[in-house]
Motif scaffolding. Structure first.
Motif, PDB file in Angstrom:
ATOM      1  N   GLU A 112       0.796  -1.112  -0.069  1.00 33.01           N
ATOM      2  CA  GLU A 112       0.223  -0.002  -0.043  1.00 33.01           C
ATOM      3  C   GLU A 112       0.856   1.247   0.060  1.00 33.01           C
ATOM      4  N   GLY A 113       2.216   1.222  -0.572  1.00 36.30           N
ATOM      5  CA  GLY A 113       3.023   2.110  -0.898  1.00 36.30           C
ATOM      6  C   GLY A 113       4.048   2.633   0.335  1.00 36.30           C
ATOM      7  N   ARG A 114       4.020   1.752   1.316  1.00 35.12           N
ATOM      8  CA  ARG A 114       4.798   2.077   2.583  1.00 35.12           C
ATOM      9  C   ARG A 114       5.461   0.717   2.815  1.00 35.12           C
ATOM     10  N   GLY A 115       6.830   0.994   3.424  1.00 39.31           N
ATOM     11  CA  GLY A 115       7.579  -0.019   3.634  1.00 39.31           C
ATOM     12  C   GLY A 115       8.879   0.248   4.387  1.00 39.31           C
ATOM     13  N   ARG A 116       9.900  -0.482   4.668  1.00 43.60           N
ATOM     14  CA  ARG A 116      10.972  -0.060   5.583  1.00 43.60           C
ATOM     15  C   ARG A 116      12.380  -0.549   4.895  1.00 43.60           C
ATOM     16  N   ASP A 120      22.524   2.222   6.907  1.00 44.26           N
ATOM     17  CA  ASP A 120      23.705   2.673   7.887  1.00 44.26           C
ATOM     18  C   ASP A 120      23.123   1.689   9.254  1.00 44.26           C
ATOM     19  N   ASP A 121      22.779   2.665  10.123  1.00 42.43           N
ATOM     20  CA  ASP A 121      22.373   2.113  11.350  1.00 42.43           C
ATOM     21  C   ASP A 121      21.119   2.442  11.743  1.00 42.43           C
ATOM     22  N   THR A 122      20.251   2.833  10.728  1.00 41.38           N
ATOM     23  CA  THR A 122      18.757   3.496  11.029  1.00 41.38           C
ATOM     24  C   THR A 122      17.577   2.773  10.037  1.00 41.38           C
ATOM     25  N   TYR A 123      16.714   2.541  10.639  1.00 34.91           N
ATOM     26  CA  TYR A 123      15.647   2.112   9.777  1.00 34.91           C
ATOM     27  C   TYR A 123      14.545   3.174   9.351  1.00 34.91           C
ATOM     28  N   TRP A 124      14.439   3.188   8.012  1.00 34.24           N
ATOM     29  CA  TRP A 124      13.747   4.222   7.602  1.00 34.24           C
ATOM     30  C   TRP A 124      12.356   3.869   6.744  1.00 34.24           C
ATOM     31  N   THR A 125      11.374   4.758   7.026  1.00 36.56           N
ATOM     32  CA  THR A 125       9.911   4.386   6.280  1.00 36.56           C
ATOM     33  C   THR A 125      10.085   4.870   4.856  1.00 36.56           C
ATOM     34  N   VAL A 126       9.756   4.075   3.910  1.00 39.20           N
ATOM     35  CA  VAL A 126       9.987   4.472   2.696  1.00 39.20           C
ATOM     36  C   VAL A 126       8.567   4.610   1.916  1.00 39.20           C
ATOM     37  N   MET A 127       8.567   4.966   0.781  1.00 36.11           N
ATOM     38  CA  MET A 127       7.076   5.090  -0.169  1.00 36.11           C
ATOM     39  C   MET A 127       7.615   4.716  -1.518  1.00 36.11           C
ATOM     40  N   LEU A 131       6.710  -3.563  -3.556  1.00 35.96           N
ATOM     41  CA  LEU A 131       7.681  -4.558  -3.790  1.00 35.96           C
ATOM     42  C   LEU A 131       7.906  -5.418  -2.624  1.00 35.96           C
ATOM     43  N   PRO A 132       8.364  -6.868  -2.870  1.00 28.84           N
ATOM     44  CA  PRO A 132       8.641  -7.740  -1.863  1.00 28.84           C
ATOM     45  C   PRO A 132       9.837  -7.519  -1.097  1.00 28.84           C
ATOM     46  N   ALA A 133       9.702  -7.887   0.080  1.00 31.56           N
ATOM     47  CA  ALA A 133      10.982  -7.750   0.946  1.00 31.56           C
ATOM     48  C   ALA A 133      12.165  -8.158   0.071  1.00 31.56           C
ATOM     49  N   GLY A 134      13.504  -7.814   0.401  1.00 33.18           N
ATOM     50  CA  GLY A 134      14.732  -8.337  -0.153  1.00 33.18           C
ATOM     51  C   GLY A 134      15.032  -7.606  -1.515  1.00 33.18           C
ATOM     52  N   THR A 135      14.009  -6.934  -2.098  1.00 31.83           N
ATOM     53  CA  THR A 135      14.142  -6.158  -3.429  1.00 31.83           C
ATOM     54  C   THR A 135      15.310  -5.041  -3.034  1.00 31.83           C
ATOM     55  N   THR A 148      11.577   8.305  -0.463  1.00 28.26           N
ATOM     56  CA  THR A 148      10.938   7.964  -1.649  1.00 28.26           C
ATOM     57  C   THR A 148      11.718   6.977  -2.597  1.00 28.26           C
ATOM     58  N   VAL A 149      11.388   5.709  -2.859  1.00 23.77           N
ATOM     59  CA  VAL A 149      12.195   4.788  -3.633  1.00 23.77           C
ATOM     60  C   VAL A 149      11.676   4.202  -4.788  1.00 23.77           C
TER      61      VAL A 149
END
Length: 152
Positions: A112-116, A120-127, A131-135, A148-149
């Protein structure tokens, strides 16, 4: 009480007000009171010259103070923004903007347009597109905390 103080200080009351405003800028910095304080000091300098003149009543002084406050604030703003120095760290304090162009692997799928992602050492919310995990994705823009990715 205030009338007595201004009457006793005479033209120096504007100088006192100006320095009080300049001191207030040190206590509560925002880089705005400095311009108003400077306007008060300018009116204080004019008061030293015109204090005994019949036209130099308090209403004229306030009008001149207001005009100088606006003029000095606009000139000061122009001076500050035109004299920015080029730095070797343009993204200092803009961490999200410094990540544009980097690639990473999705840690959580984009649904639904959002992932993580982890950079480096930080988790970022992406839009971006689902796409599946590991891409592998590439960061193309930054909007505050969200990146935005697109698929790399």
């Amino acid at each position: 009480m205030l009338d007595n103080l201004i009457g006793e200080l005479g033209p120096w009351s504007w100088w006192v007000a100006g320095f009080v405003l300049l001191a207030a800028e040190l206590i509560a910095p925002g880089f705005f009171l400095v311009w108003i304080g400077l306007a008060a000091v300018i009116v204080g300098a004019l008061s030293l010259a015109f204090w005994d003149s019949t036209f130099w009543i308090w209403q004229v002084q306030l009008l001149i103070f207001g005009a100088f406050a606006i003029i000095v604030a606009l000139l000061g703003r122009r001076y500050v923004y035109n004299n920015r120095q080029i730095t070797d760290e343009p993204f200092l304090n803009q961490r999200g903007a410094s990540l544009v162009g980097r690639t990473a692997t999705l840690k959580e799928p984009i649904t639904e347009g959002r992932g993580r992602i982890r950079l480096d050492d930080t988790y970022w919310t992406v839009m971006g597109p689902d796409l599946p995990a590991g891409t592998r994705v590439k960061v193309v823009a930054s909007n505050g905390r969200d990146l935005t990715v697109e698929m790399a």
